[in-house]
Write an enzyme that holds these catalytic residues in place. Structure first.
Site, PDB file in Angstrom:
ATOM      1  N   ASP A  36       0.804  -1.097   0.176  1.00  0.00           N
ATOM      2  CA  ASP A  36       0.032  -0.075  -0.106  1.00  0.00           C
ATOM      3  C   ASP A  36       0.875   1.290   0.021  1.00  0.00           C
ATOM      4  O   ASP A  36       1.633   1.547   0.935  1.00  0.00           O
ATOM      5  CB  ASP A  36      -0.994   0.033   1.228  1.00  0.00           C
ATOM      6  CG  ASP A  36      -1.955   1.197   1.314  1.00  0.00           C
ATOM      7  OD1 ASP A  36      -1.936   1.953   0.264  1.00  0.00           O
ATOM      8  OD2 ASP A  36      -2.826   1.080   2.064  1.00  0.00           O
ATOM      9  N   ASP A  74     -14.952   1.127  -0.051  1.00  0.00           N
ATOM     10  CA  ASP A  74     -14.890   0.858   1.555  1.00  0.00           C
ATOM     11  C   ASP A  74     -16.691   0.788   1.774  1.00  0.00           C
ATOM     12  O   ASP A  74     -17.221   1.688   1.451  1.00  0.00           O
ATOM     13  CB  ASP A  74     -14.434   1.910   2.220  1.00  0.00           C
ATOM     14  CG  ASP A  74     -14.295   1.840   3.857  1.00  0.00           C
ATOM     15  OD1 ASP A  74     -15.244   1.624   4.398  1.00  0.00           O
ATOM     16  OD2 ASP A  74     -13.082   1.805   4.334  1.00  0.00           O
ATOM     17  N   GLU A 132      -1.360  -1.107  -3.920  1.00  0.00           N
ATOM     18  CA  GLU A 132      -2.552  -0.308  -3.544  1.00  0.00           C
ATOM     19  C   GLU A 132      -2.493   1.097  -3.745  1.00  0.00           C
ATOM     20  O   GLU A 132      -1.272   1.553  -3.392  1.00  0.00           O
ATOM     21  CB  GLU A 132      -2.989  -0.788  -2.282  1.00  0.00           C
ATOM     22  CG  GLU A 132      -4.325   0.047  -1.845  1.00  0.00           C
ATOM     23  CD  GLU A 132      -4.691  -0.568  -0.176  1.00  0.00           C
ATOM     24  OE1 GLU A 132      -5.657   0.161   0.336  1.00  0.00           O
ATOM     25  OE2 GLU A 132      -4.678  -1.717  -0.253  1.00  0.00           O
ATOM     26  N   HIS A 192     -11.908  -2.361   1.139  1.00  0.00           N
ATOM     27  CA  HIS A 192     -11.016  -1.673   2.182  1.00  0.00           C
ATOM     28  C   HIS A 192     -11.887  -1.597   3.506  1.00  0.00           C
ATOM     29  O   HIS A 192     -13.022  -1.500   3.498  1.00  0.00           O
ATOM     30  CB  HIS A 192     -11.171  -0.279   1.767  1.00  0.00           C
ATOM     31  CG  HIS A 192     -10.126   0.631   2.801  1.00  0.00           C
ATOM     32  ND1 HIS A 192     -10.798   1.783   3.477  1.00  0.00           N
ATOM     33  CD2 HIS A 192      -8.906   0.614   2.828  1.00  0.00           C
ATOM     34  CE1 HIS A 192      -9.864   2.196   4.133  1.00  0.00           C
ATOM     35  NE2 HIS A 192      -8.711   1.745   3.656  1.00  0.00           N
ATOM     36  N   GLU A 244     -10.209   3.150  -2.066  1.00  0.00           N
ATOM     37  CA  GLU A 244     -10.776   3.434  -0.609  1.00  0.00           C
ATOM     38  C   GLU A 244     -11.145   4.821  -0.644  1.00  0.00           C
ATOM     39  O   GLU A 244     -11.914   5.211   0.252  1.00  0.00           O
ATOM     40  CB  GLU A 244      -9.651   3.144   0.245  1.00  0.00           C
ATOM     41  CG  GLU A 244      -8.571   4.067   0.304  1.00  0.00           C
ATOM     42  CD  GLU A 244      -7.428   3.441   1.281  1.00  0.00           C
ATOM     43  OE1 GLU A 244      -7.400   4.342   2.241  1.00  0.00           O
ATOM     44  OE2 GLU A 244      -6.873   2.574   0.995  1.00  0.00           O
ATOM     45  N   HIS A 302      -0.656   4.444  -0.095  1.00  0.00           N
ATOM     46  CA  HIS A 302      -1.340   5.420   0.449  1.00  0.00           C
ATOM     47  C   HIS A 302      -1.159   6.880  -0.467  1.00  0.00           C
ATOM     48  O   HIS A 302      -1.314   8.051  -0.010  1.00  0.00           O
ATOM     49  CB  HIS A 302      -0.863   5.893   1.752  1.00  0.00           C
ATOM     50  CG  HIS A 302      -1.849   5.258   2.919  1.00  0.00           C
ATOM     51  ND1 HIS A 302      -1.755   6.170   4.019  1.00  0.00           N
ATOM     52  CD2 HIS A 302      -2.597   4.490   3.034  1.00  0.00           C
ATOM     53  CE1 HIS A 302      -2.560   5.434   4.853  1.00  0.00           C
ATOM     54  NE2 HIS A 302      -3.217   4.335   4.176  1.00  0.00           N
TER      55      HIS A 302
END
Length: 381
Positions: free
Chosen positions: A183, A257, A209, A284, A235, A185
């Site tokens: 991930d 999500d 991700e 997510h 997400e 971010h």
């Protein structure tokens, strides 16, 4: 049956729970929250309650349409998250009223268990290899890790190699019969993503991700074409309309999500759209037990589900953890990295109302960290 009240509870570590009550004594639970904006989402739920009180809770789709489209100003994370929690609670009520789990209402189960993954952190690397081994010993067959700390717009060869070395250490520790998701971010720029991701290919991550922030979604196709690694995102996308362009650009894994993207109703539709693009679903969920239960209800009825995130032991969960607000935490017992079919009516869990009310007396004001580069400028956390 009529809705009589909607009550929100801010509970540690950073969650917001919603209780929807009816005049027939059936209660539904949802988890409407944006991490770091829980109070704002709770206020949005309160505003939406003006319409909902006195309504039939079983008219889930009509309520979803009114709550999302009945106002002149639409969309965005706050409104979508408020609607998401309400939607979860209405599905919970409907399942309980009919005596069946939500997955039965979604067309029935397509699987008997769901593969789960766990977190090991990684943006402030200690021994990520040891942390991954601990998850493997706990029975998990997959983990997700952060890939880096703060990054410059175009960072140094040392910083790039540090990302590679971090993943390599974990791969060496867990072996080739274990999956590792990475991930970012949104910490990479598009050119940094094209530089970094090909170097990770020999380590065969399950997916990468959110390599770039959602504002750069129009360029996700450039990243997809630059690497053989499966690209995951979603997400911070809040509707099927947000997902429409990234699905068309070739992402491999959609990650809506259930507490942000309009709840069970909308994520079910996103999953179907993803299937039409040969894209897998991996919701997510670094959140609480209600959000996870909602994810699992969708997952048991979704043919293109890949894997499910869960937050047990995640580094955010300080003071309270995933199982602390359940009467029977055994519903989330993991065996061989999987969770078994939830069979109780509604969302399949029983919320400990006493524990929730007590925790809400303290509440929380969780905020995400603010990260800065070495020159003092703001960067992605």
């Amino acid at each position: 049956m009529k809705i009589t009240s909607l009550t929100t509870y801010l509970v540690a570590p950073r969650w917001c729970f919603l209780k929807v009550e009816t005049d027939e004594g059936i209660t539904g639970w949802g988890e409407p929250v944006i991490e770091g904006r829980a109070h704002t989402v709770a206020a949005a739920v309160d505003e939406l309650s003006d319409y909902l009180i006195g309504q039939d809770p079983l008219r889930i789709e009509d309520h979803w349409q009114v709550l999302t489209k009945g106002g002149f100003y639409r969309g965005g994370p706050i409104l979508s998250s408020a609607v998401a929690g309400i939607d979860q609670a209405l599905w919970d009520i409907t399942g309980k009223a009919l005596g069946v789990p939500v997955w039965q209402l979604l067309g029935g189960r397509v699987r008997d268990r769901i593969r789960m993954y766990s977190w090991i952190g990684g943006d402030r690397p200690g021994d990520v290899a040891e942390a991954a081994l601990q998850r493997k010993e706990q029975g998990f067959t997959a983990i997700k890790m952060n890939a880096s700390a703060e990054l410059r717009l175009l960072d140094t060869p040392k910083a790039v190699q540090g990302i590679v070395d971090r993943l390599a250490a974990v791969r060496a520790a867990v072996g080739d019969e274990f999956d590792i998701a990475v991930d970012f971010h949104g910490r990479l720029t598009v050119p940094m993503a094209r530089r970094v991701l090909p170097l990770l290919e020999p380590l065969l991550p399950m997916f990468v991700e959110e390599p770039v922030v959602p504002e750069m979604s129009e360029h996700i196709g450039d990243i997809v074409r630059s690497t053989s690694i499966a690209i995951a995102t979603g997400e911070r996308l809040y509707s099927r309309w947000d997902f429409k362009p990234v699905l068309a650009q070739g992402i491999a894994v959609a990650q809506p999500d259930l507490s942000h993207a309009g709840g069970i109703s909308e994520v079910r539709r996103i999953a179907a759209m993803a299937e039409a693009h040969d894209v897998s679903l991996a919701p997510h969920c670094p959140l609480g037990p209600i959000a996870l239960a909602a994810c699992l209800q969708v997952g048991f009825a979704t043919p293109n589900l890949l894997i499910q995130e869960q937050s047990l032991g995640i580094h955010y969960n300080e003071g309270s953890d995933l199982l602390d607000y359940l009467v029977d935490p055994g519903v989330f017992d993991y065996a061989d990295g999987h969770v078994a079919l939830l069979t109780a009516p509604g969302l399949g869990i029983e919320v400990d109302e006493h524990a929730v009310a007590k925790a809400a007396e303290t509440g929380h004001r969780w905020r995400n960290p603010i990260w800065r580069r070495d020159d003092g400028s703001l960067t992605e956390w």
